[in-house]
Motif scaffolding. Structure first.
Motif, PDB file in Angstrom:
ATOM      1  N   ILE A   9     -28.886 -50.192 -88.612  1.00  0.00           N
ATOM      2  CA  ILE A   9     -28.618 -51.624 -88.702  1.00  0.00           C
ATOM      3  C   ILE A   9     -29.648 -52.311 -89.596  1.00  0.00           C
ATOM      4  O   ILE A   9     -30.857 -52.094 -89.468  1.00  0.00           O
ATOM      5  CB  ILE A   9     -28.625 -52.268 -87.292  1.00  0.00           C
ATOM      6  N   ILE A  10     -29.147 -53.113 -90.521  1.00  0.00           N
ATOM      7  CA  ILE A  10     -29.994 -53.927 -91.396  1.00  0.00           C
ATOM      8  C   ILE A  10     -29.609 -55.384 -91.160  1.00  0.00           C
ATOM      9  O   ILE A  10     -28.458 -55.771 -91.350  1.00  0.00           O
ATOM     10  CB  ILE A  10     -29.795 -53.559 -92.879  1.00  0.00           C
ATOM     11  N   TYR A  11     -30.562 -56.185 -90.748  1.00  0.00           N
ATOM     12  CA  TYR A  11     -30.283 -57.579 -90.405  1.00  0.00           C
ATOM     13  C   TYR A  11     -30.173 -58.468 -91.641  1.00  0.00           C
ATOM     14  O   TYR A  11     -30.669 -58.139 -92.713  1.00  0.00           O
ATOM     15  CB  TYR A  11     -31.372 -58.131 -89.490  1.00  0.00           C
ATOM     16  N   GLY A  12     -29.516 -59.599 -91.463  1.00  0.00           N
ATOM     17  CA  GLY A  12     -29.319 -60.553 -92.539  1.00  0.00           C
ATOM     18  C   GLY A  12     -27.851 -60.597 -92.918  1.00  0.00           C
ATOM     19  O   GLY A  12     -26.986 -60.099 -92.194  1.00  0.00           O
ATOM     20  N   VAL A  13     -27.577 -61.219 -94.046  1.00  0.00           N
ATOM     21  CA  VAL A  13     -26.200 -61.315 -94.523  1.00  0.00           C
ATOM     22  C   VAL A  13     -26.209 -61.205 -96.039  1.00  0.00           C
ATOM     23  O   VAL A  13     -27.100 -61.762 -96.706  1.00  0.00           O
ATOM     24  CB  VAL A  13     -25.553 -62.637 -94.040  1.00  0.00           C
ATOM     25  N   ASP A  14     -25.266 -60.444 -96.589  1.00  0.00           N
ATOM     26  CA  ASP A  14     -25.340 -60.116 -98.018  1.00  0.00           C
ATOM     27  C   ASP A  14     -25.064 -61.279 -98.960  1.00  0.00           C
ATOM     28  O   ASP A  14     -25.366 -61.200-100.150  1.00  0.00           O
ATOM     29  CB  ASP A  14     -24.416 -58.934 -98.346  1.00  0.00           C
ATOM     30  N   VAL A  15     -24.525 -62.382 -98.474  1.00  0.00           N
ATOM     31  CA  VAL A  15     -24.231 -63.514 -99.354  1.00  0.00           C
ATOM     32  C   VAL A  15     -25.397 -64.499 -99.460  1.00  0.00           C
ATOM     33  O   VAL A  15     -25.395 -65.387-100.307  1.00  0.00           O
ATOM     34  CB  VAL A  15     -22.952 -64.255 -98.912  1.00  0.00           C
ATOM     35  N   PHE A  16     -26.391 -64.361 -98.598  1.00  0.00           N
ATOM     36  CA  PHE A  16     -27.629 -65.129 -98.690  1.00  0.00           C
ATOM     37  C   PHE A  16     -28.796 -64.175 -98.436  1.00  0.00           C
ATOM     38  O   PHE A  16     -29.357 -64.141 -97.340  1.00  0.00           O
ATOM     39  CB  PHE A  16     -27.645 -66.285 -97.674  1.00  0.00           C
ATOM     40  N   PRO A  17     -29.157 -63.374 -99.433  1.00  0.00           N
ATOM     41  CA  PRO A  17     -30.116 -62.287 -99.228  1.00  0.00           C
ATOM     42  C   PRO A  17     -31.596 -62.679 -99.315  1.00  0.00           C
ATOM     43  O   PRO A  17     -32.456 -61.849 -99.039  1.00  0.00           O
ATOM     44  CB  PRO A  17     -29.765 -61.314-100.353  1.00  0.00           C
ATOM     45  N   ASN A  18     -31.886 -63.936 -99.710  1.00  0.00           N
ATOM     46  CA  ASN A  18     -33.269 -64.332 -99.937  1.00  0.00           C
ATOM     47  C   ASN A  18     -33.974 -64.622 -98.609  1.00  0.00           C
ATOM     48  O   ASN A  18     -33.746 -65.646 -97.968  1.00  0.00           O
ATOM     49  CB  ASN A  18     -33.320 -65.565-100.840  1.00  0.00           C
ATOM     50  N   GLU A  19     -34.846 -63.706 -98.192  1.00  0.00           N
ATOM     51  CA  GLU A  19     -35.491 -63.820 -96.880  1.00  0.00           C
ATOM     52  C   GLU A  19     -36.406 -65.043 -96.787  1.00  0.00           C
ATOM     53  O   GLU A  19     -36.473 -65.696 -95.736  1.00  0.00           O
ATOM     54  CB  GLU A  19     -36.291 -62.558 -96.574  1.00  0.00           C
TER      55      GLU A  19
END
Length: 276
Positions: A242-252
């Motif tokens: 599992i990799i958290y976040g969302v691919d359409v807003f990748p800027n942490e």
């Protein structure tokens, strides 16, 4: 159960606050003892935007709380809703069934719809754009989403026919459940799997926070896992994948900024970046 419902019918506001703070504190401590992932982040810094959105959720709900009370009083006075149309039942069954049904209408259903309707998905993305999911992520919801969830819970009161004590019991259980299933804790796999047959377990919900489809569109449940199993939205994925976040807003960095997150529902998708 009758004693519990009577208590929640008149629960003081500070007791409700203690439930939120108490759950957050408990799972925060457990995250330090039995972490699922050893995040390399400053936990307090990460918590700031998430706690900010927890406070905005409270601020949205407080002035609207009278509508819950008025609606509950109306359904009880007019014998309206599923619970009031069913034959008389033991109080314990009445309570469990009420929480069970309102969990579907007030949590599972809006969550599913938010993933399927583009404008609502843009609002919900604030929750998914957390790159380090832990117990503080539980109430990381844009104020607009707090309103959306409120409307569905209000609809649930009418459809289910719940007294105010049952509504406030549900809300309290919902807060603790979501703090639990977002918590960065590692339970024994067999224990987590066993729990997932009844309630939404941490491993089960973490799948929902994977940054890519189709896993993002799965495991919508809040308290009870049965809704995902019943409606075919249940999925499994090893937690180490599992990799958290969302691919359409990748800027942490941006996804940890309160001003950016407040604007995020109105922004265009950013260029997706593959996560290795």
């Amino acid at each position: 159960m009758e004693t519990i419902l009577n208590y929640f019918e008149t629960i003081p506001t500070h007791h409700r606050a203690l439930i939120i703070i108490g759950g957050l504190t408990l799972f925060w401590i457990l995250e330090g003892i039995i972490p699922l992932i050893g995040f390399k982040y400053k936990k307090w810094k990460h918590a700031v935007p998430n706690i900010f959105f927890t406070l905005t959720t409270i601020l949205v709900n407080l002035p609207l709380a009278f509508l819950f009370l008025k609606s509950s009083d109306w359904v009880m006075a007019n014998n309206f809703g599923i619970l009031n149309w069913l034959p008389e039942m033991p109080v314990w069954l009445y309570g469990i069934l009420g929480v069970f049904l309102i969990d579907c209408i007030g949590a599972y259903l809006p969550h599913l719809i938010e993933h399927k309707v583009k404008p609502l998905w843009m609002v919900h993305l604030v929750h998914h754009s957390d790159h380090n999911v832990d117990t503080t992520t539980a109430n990381r919801h844009h104020p607009l989403e707090s309103v959306i969830r409120y409307v569905f819970t209000l609809a649930g009161i009418f459809l289910v026919g719940t007294p105010i004590g049952l509504v406030l019991l549900y809300q309290s259980l919902s807060v603790v459940a979501t703090q639990f299933n977002h918590a960065n804790i590692q339970l024994p796999k067999k224990v987590d799997k066993l729990l997932s047959y009844v309630i939404v377990s941490p491993d089960m919900h973490k799948v929902h926070h994977h940054y890519k489809m189709p896993y993002t569109d799965s495991n919508y449940g809040n308290i009870f896992s049965v809704w995902d199993r019943l409606f075919g939205t249940y999925k499994e994925l090893d937690t180490d994948k599992i990799i958290y976040g969302v691919d359409v807003f990748p800027n942490e960095k941006q996804n940890g900024s309160i001003p950016h997150l407040l604007k995020q529902p109105f922004l265009k998708y950013q260029k997706s970046e593959e996560v290795e």
